[in-house]
Design a protein around this motif. Structure first.
Motif, mmCIF file in Angstrom:
data_model
loop_
_atom_site.group_PDB
_atom_site.id
_atom_site.type_symbol
_atom_site.label_atom_id
_atom_site.label_comp_id
_atom_site.label_asym_id
_atom_site.label_seq_id
_atom_site.Cartn_x
_atom_site.Cartn_y
_atom_site.Cartn_z
ATOM 1 N N VAL A 157 0.858 -1.176 0.000
ATOM 2 C CA VAL A 157 0.000 0.000 0.000
ATOM 3 C C VAL A 157 0.904 1.239 0.000
ATOM 4 O O VAL A 157 1.883 1.324 0.750
ATOM 5 N N HIS A 158 0.559 2.201 -0.889
ATOM 6 C CA HIS A 158 1.341 3.440 -0.957
ATOM 7 C C HIS A 158 0.496 4.504 -1.633
ATOM 8 O O HIS A 158 -0.202 4.233 -2.620
ATOM 9 N N PRO A 159 0.507 5.727 -1.124
ATOM 10 C CA PRO A 159 -0.323 6.792 -1.719
ATOM 11 C C PRO A 159 0.011 7.092 -3.175
ATOM 12 O O PRO A 159 -0.848 7.566 -3.922
ATOM 13 N N SER A 160 1.216 6.831 -3.571
ATOM 14 C CA SER A 160 1.622 7.172 -4.938
ATOM 15 C C SER A 160 0.979 6.270 -5.979
ATOM 16 O O SER A 160 0.950 6.610 -7.153
ATOM 17 N N LYS A 161 0.451 5.132 -5.562
ATOM 18 C CA LYS A 161 -0.138 4.208 -6.530
ATOM 19 C C LYS A 161 -1.443 4.745 -7.094
ATOM 20 O O LYS A 161 -1.793 4.454 -8.247
ATOM 21 N N ASP A 162 -2.190 5.477 -6.301
ATOM 22 C CA ASP A 162 -3.454 6.034 -6.768
ATOM 23 C C ASP A 162 -3.681 7.350 -6.038
ATOM 24 O O ASP A 162 -4.104 7.365 -4.875
ATOM 25 N N PRO A 163 -3.390 8.477 -6.703
ATOM 26 C CA PRO A 163 -3.558 9.777 -6.054
ATOM 27 C C PRO A 163 -4.989 10.052 -5.629
ATOM 28 O O PRO A 163 -5.222 10.909 -4.768
ATOM 29 N N THR A 201 -1.735 9.422 8.834
ATOM 30 C CA THR A 201 -1.981 9.093 10.244
ATOM 31 C C THR A 201 -0.903 8.183 10.790
ATOM 32 O O THR A 201 -0.451 8.355 11.935
ATOM 33 N N ALA A 202 -0.486 7.219 9.982
ATOM 34 C CA ALA A 202 0.503 6.250 10.449
ATOM 35 C C ALA A 202 1.852 6.898 10.695
ATOM 36 O O ALA A 202 2.539 6.566 11.677
ATOM 37 N N PHE A 203 2.251 7.813 9.799
ATOM 38 C CA PHE A 203 3.600 8.389 9.911
ATOM 39 C C PHE A 203 3.582 9.826 10.423
ATOM 40 O O PHE A 203 4.631 10.480 10.456
ATOM 41 N N ASN A 204 2.401 10.336 10.815
ATOM 42 C CA ASN A 204 2.297 11.664 11.419
ATOM 43 C C ASN A 204 2.919 12.728 10.521
ATOM 44 O O ASN A 204 3.764 13.519 10.935
ATOM 45 N N CYS A 205 2.438 12.723 9.283
ATOM 46 C CA CYS A 205 2.931 13.701 8.318
ATOM 47 C C CYS A 205 1.802 14.068 7.357
ATOM 48 O O CYS A 205 0.715 13.476 7.420
ATOM 49 N N THR A 206 2.059 15.024 6.492
ATOM 50 C CA THR A 206 1.076 15.457 5.505
ATOM 51 C C THR A 206 1.583 15.124 4.112
ATOM 52 O O THR A 206 2.724 15.453 3.750
ATOM 53 N N TRP A 207 0.709 14.465 3.325
ATOM 54 C CA TRP A 207 1.109 14.081 1.965
ATOM 55 C C TRP A 207 1.085 15.322 1.056
ATOM 56 O O TRP A 207 0.128 16.081 1.071
ATOM 57 N N THR A 255 -2.034 19.300 14.167
ATOM 58 C CA THR A 255 -1.683 19.445 12.753
ATOM 59 C C THR A 255 -0.168 19.382 12.603
ATOM 60 O O THR A 255 0.579 20.032 13.327
ATOM 61 N N SER A 256 0.267 18.558 11.662
ATOM 62 C CA SER A 256 1.699 18.358 11.473
ATOM 63 C C SER A 256 2.183 19.197 10.299
ATOM 64 O O SER A 256 1.560 19.238 9.235
ATOM 65 N N ASP A 257 3.278 19.870 10.510
ATOM 66 C CA ASP A 257 3.903 20.640 9.435
ATOM 67 C C ASP A 257 4.878 19.792 8.639
ATOM 68 O O ASP A 257 5.420 20.246 7.616
ATOM 69 N N GLN A 258 5.101 18.568 9.100
ATOM 70 C CA GLN A 258 6.054 17.696 8.419
ATOM 71 C C GLN A 258 5.387 17.066 7.205
ATOM 72 O O GLN A 258 4.288 16.533 7.283
ATOM 73 N N LEU A 259 6.058 17.153 6.082
ATOM 74 C CA LEU A 259 5.551 16.554 4.848
ATOM 75 C C LEU A 259 6.023 15.118 4.726
ATOM 76 O O LEU A 259 7.131 14.775 5.140
ATOM 77 N N CYS A 260 5.138 14.314 4.181
ATOM 78 C CA CYS A 260 5.509 12.919 3.935
ATOM 79 C C CYS A 260 6.436 12.869 2.721
ATOM 80 O O CYS A 260 6.210 13.550 1.715
ATOM 81 N N THR A 261 7.449 12.039 2.797
ATOM 82 C CA THR A 261 8.409 11.916 1.694
ATOM 83 C C THR A 261 8.075 10.766 0.768
ATOM 84 O O THR A 261 8.569 10.713 -0.361
ATOM 85 N N GLY A 262 7.289 9.830 1.246
ATOM 86 C CA GLY A 262 7.016 8.632 0.468
ATOM 87 C C GLY A 262 8.030 7.544 0.702
ATOM 88 O O GLY A 262 7.866 6.409 0.234
ATOM 89 N N GLU A 263 9.113 7.903 1.413
ATOM 90 C CA GLU A 263 10.158 6.925 1.718
ATOM 91 C C GLU A 263 9.929 6.244 3.065
ATOM 92 O O GLU A 263 10.734 5.413 3.494
ATOM 93 N N GLU A 264 8.867 6.614 3.739
ATOM 94 C CA GLU A 264 8.584 5.991 5.027
ATOM 95 C C GLU A 264 8.361 4.489 4.837
ATOM 96 O O GLU A 264 7.822 4.049 3.813
ATOM 97 N N LYS A 265 8.806 3.719 5.819
ATOM 98 C CA LYS A 265 8.735 2.259 5.713
ATOM 99 C C LYS A 265 7.645 1.704 6.628
ATOM 100 O O LYS A 265 7.608 2.007 7.821
#
Length: 909
Positions: free
Chosen positions: A347-353, A364-370, A395-405
């Motif tokens: 599962v990954h957000p990049s597969k289907d925007p 929610t899982a990685f406490n970041c914003t896509w 609210t998290s100011d941290q952006l998700c990188t997509g590299e989270e495992k």
């Protein structure tokens, strides 16, 4: 003419139908606004679609519209567990599409909605399934354009009830995977609902069986304020009452936070003496209550969990273990689903925007914003125990990188060690697929008229698929059989019994300690003896949950008016009643020969009472009897030795020997009264005593008659006509024979028998003789009394004879002693009980015998042995001339002279 009229009528009818249809089209209701729904759809290139309802969020956020119009609520609180259930449905559908043995010519699509664990959202999704958001009437093709064959869900009892009330109107098949509320078995209200989870009635039965197994009788109950909790506790209470167990309290956890209701539940747990509490709720509803338990530091409770939260990672946190450790409860069977773990990781957000759920999961899982996502960051507006809004996620100011495992995560979504409800989702999807496969193969189903009907995909009615679903029977991937009964419930299955324990790393583990198997009306609790259970008590031992401690042996339960039957008083058993087991409702009466011990816990043999030879009293009386017999024999020996002396010969020597023999009989007969009575001794003792006294008194009567005649001669100064000695013997013989006849009739008609007297003293069995006929007994001893009375009267008249030896006076004193003893005997005998009653009678026998012996024979023996000079004819008999007008006859000789001769002792021999 008729043909023209018919055509006119048909034309008019067609015109009216067109007008009416046009009017109805103009009056169709339209949706003013659209529902705010989150969905996941894959319907292209598929034959049919299966709907899914899952609680991917845990709450709704009310939205206020400035115009006052109703607005569809937003959702919050991402639920990893519900997201995993949704992914499991998708994985199962993909697995079925790849198989060639199920629906080989068709593939399945899906349309999944988020219920947000709210009834309002569930109603919206149910309507959306039937009509979409653009349609005006149900067509079962909805927004996907594909035919909807059924629904999987809706992820909670209240949600399934709400959805099924709408879907059931159109007989839309609905297969539940976690809704266990008993009301869903009502096919009148929910005709299209079946489920792959057991009915809560089974779980309630399992809980009560577990409670009985551990000996708990006083149990609290807390339920969620919804259909699952209310109907679950209702069934639980009914099972408890039928098992004579008690519910100490019953409280609810509010769905919408209410401090008052929550505090009521907390207070009930805190103040109740119940140490075991049943929780019929889901993990989402239970979470605020858990925080309250932690806040109030309530420990030392054992919680019985329902299947909805027993394996929930939301509750099973290490920080909650001091409060909820040792929880024991029921869970649907655990299973291993091949390929699911890899699918969950894929599962990954990049597969289907456009997949907003996956994006929200990632955030929610990685406490970041896509980046560049319109999906809002998850904010939890839950109200905490203080009543203030508690934002669990800022609210998290941290952006998700997509590299989270995902491998670095530790949450419920990726935890495949406890696939229980998840496996139910898989079985629900397979149930729908197998039913559709049977329909596609045109497996025959009997109809009401005995014909068969085939249906084809996708041209069939929902009720046609429902008919196949109701009679479905299939084997799951883990070789378990799934079959529904007439109510849509599982016909058989089992629960795992789990116990919360802590491993070496400090994490909570769900240890399987047993099973609860069910099949139609049969149930079986399996708890191996070697199961290691953890109890969250100070002693780490099995807790004791009672209103009143079990009444110990020797007491019984006494009902407290107005209180449950488990609250009672322990009342000691009455004398003669016992309770051998703890907790008896009634005391048991002891048998005839038994009595209760001092503790009233056991019936013991009653003490047996009779006058025994071994005890001091009995031994003393035996000595006195033997001694009396020896004294009488000694007197007899003296009489035999001095039988030719005047004193012995005076007043009939043979009668004296008979009296001595009778006294031996009477003193020895007293020994028949000693010892344990038996029938022969009961028959012998009274008869022997009566005959002995009869012989004695009749012999004395022979003597007293002689004295009476001597007295009459002395008074009349006339000559005595000699009374032959045989007459006195005949008197004795007649008396003895008469007594013997009465005694024989007594023994033949109503003989005495040994009798166990248990009425006089409760704690004793008194062995005594039942004398049989009182009339006979009074007759034989009444005759003896008559003889004694005659003896006394005759001797009393002759007591003034001027004899040197006053035998008349001695017999008079002997009779007085005899009467005094037996008159004293009557009140003494009647006032005593048991062996002392017998002792009184023996004492009377010995006293009267000793009295007769002492008064009649001891004075003679004194003269014979110590005053032999007085034992002469002159002293004993004397000579007197008859011409002397003052002639006096003695008791030893009555002399009359004829022609100056002496006739001495005409009464001698």
């Amino acid at each position: 003419m008729v043909s023209r009229k018919r055509c006119l009528v048909l034309g008019l009818t067609a015109f009216l139908w067109v007008e009416l249809h046009t009017k109805v089209e103009k009056q169709k209701c339209r949706l003013l606004r659209k529902f705010n729904l989150t969905e996941l759809v894959e319907a292209k290139n598929h034959s049919v679609v299966i709907g899914g309802l899952f609680p991917i969020h845990s709450r709704t956020i009310p939205i206020d519209d400035p115009d006052g119009e109703p607005v569809s609520a937003m959702c919050e609180g991402f639920n990893f567990r519900g997201f995993r259930w949704m992914k499991t449905m998708i994985h199962t559908i993909k697995e079925i599409n790849e198989r060639k043995d199920i629906l080989p010519n068709h593939t399945l699509g899906y349309q999944i909605f988020d219920t947000c664990y709210a009834i309002s959202k569930t109603m919206e999704t149910a309507l959306a399934f039937l009509t979409g958001q653009e349609e005006f009437q149900p067509n079962f093709r909805n927004s996907t354009g594909k035919y909807l064959i059924g629904i999987i869900g809706a992820g909670g009892s209240s949600l399934s009830v709400a959805a099924s009330r709408i879907l059931g109107l159109y007989y839309m098949p609905q297969v539940g995977y976690t809704s266990s509320c008993p009301i869903l078995s009502d096919k009148f209200q929910f005709p299209s609902y079946v489920r792959t989870i057991p009915n809560d009635k089974v779980q309630s039965e399992a809980m009560v069986t577990l409670i009985k197994h551990f000996g708990w009788v006083w149990v609290g109950a807390i339920a969620a304020d919804d259909d699952y909790g209310k109907y679950g506790v209702k069934s639980f209470r009914e099972k408890m009452e039928s098992s004579n167990l008690c519910v100490a309290f019953s409280e609810t956890i509010p769905k919408v936070y209410s401090n008052e209701k929550m505090q009521n539940a907390v207070t009930a747990v805190k103040t109740s003496t119940a140490r075991v509490v049943v929780l019929f709720t889901t993990d989402i509803d239970l979470s605020p209550f858990v925080l309250e338990m932690v806040h109030h530091n309530i420990t030392d409770r054992t919680w019985i969990a329902s299947e909805a939260w027993i394996t929930s990672a939301l509750i099973a946190k290490p920080e909650y273990f001091p409060y909820f450790g040792g929880t024991i409860g029921f869970a649907v069977p655990r299973a291993v689903i091949p390929g699911l773990k890899d699918f969950l990781y894929d599962v990954h957000p990049s597969k289907d925007p456009n997949d907003v759920l996956t994006i929200e999961f990632w955030q929610t899982a990685f406490n970041c914003t896509w980046p560049n996502s319109s999906v809002p960051y998850n904010v939890d507006h839950r109200v905490n125990m203080t009543g203030k809004e508690d934002r669990l996620y800022d609210t998290s100011d941290q952006l998700c990188t997509g590299e989270e495992k995902l491998e670095d995560l530790k949450n419920t979504y990726l935890d495949t060690s406890q696939l229980r409800t998840t496996n139910n989702v898989k079985q629900a999807v397979y149930a729908m697929a197998y039913a559709l496969d049977h329909l596609s193969r045109c497996d025959t189903l009997p109809t009401g008229n005995g014909d068969t009907k085939c249906s084809h995909i996708p041209d069939f009615e929902p009720r046609e698929l429902l008919a196949y679903l109701r009679v479905l029977k299939f084997i799951t991937h883990d070789r378990k059989e799934i079959q529904f009964d007439t109510n849509g419930d599982l016909e058989s299955g089992y629960y795992d019994i789990l116990n919360w324990q802590r491993d070496n790393a400090g994490e909570i583990t769900f240890v399987k300690v047993g099973e609860y198997k069910f099949q139609q009306s049969s149930f079986e609790l399996v708890l191996p003896k070697n199961s290691t259970l953890f109890w969250n008590t100070e002693s780490s031992r099995l807790p004791d949950s009672v209103c009143t401690k079990l009444c110990p042996p020797g007491t019984r339960k006494g009902i407290r008016q107005g209180q449950p039957i488990c609250c009672f008083d322990c009342i000691p058993c009455a004398d003669g009643y016992v309770s051998e087991k703890p907790g008896q409702r009634e005391c048991d009466a002891c048998g005839e020969d038994d009595w209760s011990n001092a503790q009233k816990s056991k019936c013991v043999p009653k003490e047996v009472e009779f006058l025994a030879y071994e005890e001091a009293l009995g031994f003393t009386l035996v000595i006195l009897s033997i001694f009396g017999a020896l004294v009488v024999l000694a007197v007899t020996v003296v009489y035999v030795i001095y039988r030719h002396t005047p004193l012995v010969k005076a007043n009939d020597r043979e009668l004296s020997f008979l009296i001595q023999m009778s006294l031996v009989i009477t003193v020895l007969s007293s020994m028949l009264f000693i010892g344990k009575p038996v029938n022969w001794s009961c028959m012998a003792r009274q008869v022997t005593l009566a005959l002995g006294f009869c012989l004695c008194l009749s012999s004395v009567l022979g003597k007293t008659i002689s004295l009476f005649f001597a007295y009459r001669i002395s008074k009349s100064k006339t000559r005595l006509i000699s009374m032959h000695p045989i007459i006195r013997k005949l008197i004795v013989l007649v008396c003895v024979l008469g007594e013997t006849g009465v005694c024989s009739a007594y023994l033949l008609l109503e003989p005495p028998r040994m009798f166990k007297n248990i009425e006089t003293q409760n704690v004793k069995i008194i062995f005594e003789c039942n004398e049989g006929s009182i009339d006979f007994l009074c007759s034989i001893f009444g005759f003896d009394v008559l003889l004694a009375l005659l003896c006394f009267l005759t001797t009393c008249m002759a007591r003034q004879l001027p004899d040197n030896y006053y035998e008349g006076k001695c017999i008079t004193f002997a009779m007085l002693v005899f009467f005094i003893v037996w008159i004293s005997f009557v009140p003494a005998y009647l006032s005593t009980k048991g062996k002392f009653k017998v002792a009184v009678e023996i004492f009377a026998i010995l006293a009267s015998s000793y009295g007769l012996l002492g008064c009649i024979f001891l004075p003679k023996c004194f003269i014979i042995l110590l005053r032999p000079k007085r034992n002469t004819e002159e002293t004993v008999g004397g000579r007197v001339p008859t011409v002397d007008r003052s002639i006096q006859l003695t008791s030893a000789s009555v002399s009359s002279e004829l022609n100056n001769t002496t006739v001495s002792t005409v009464l001698d021999e």
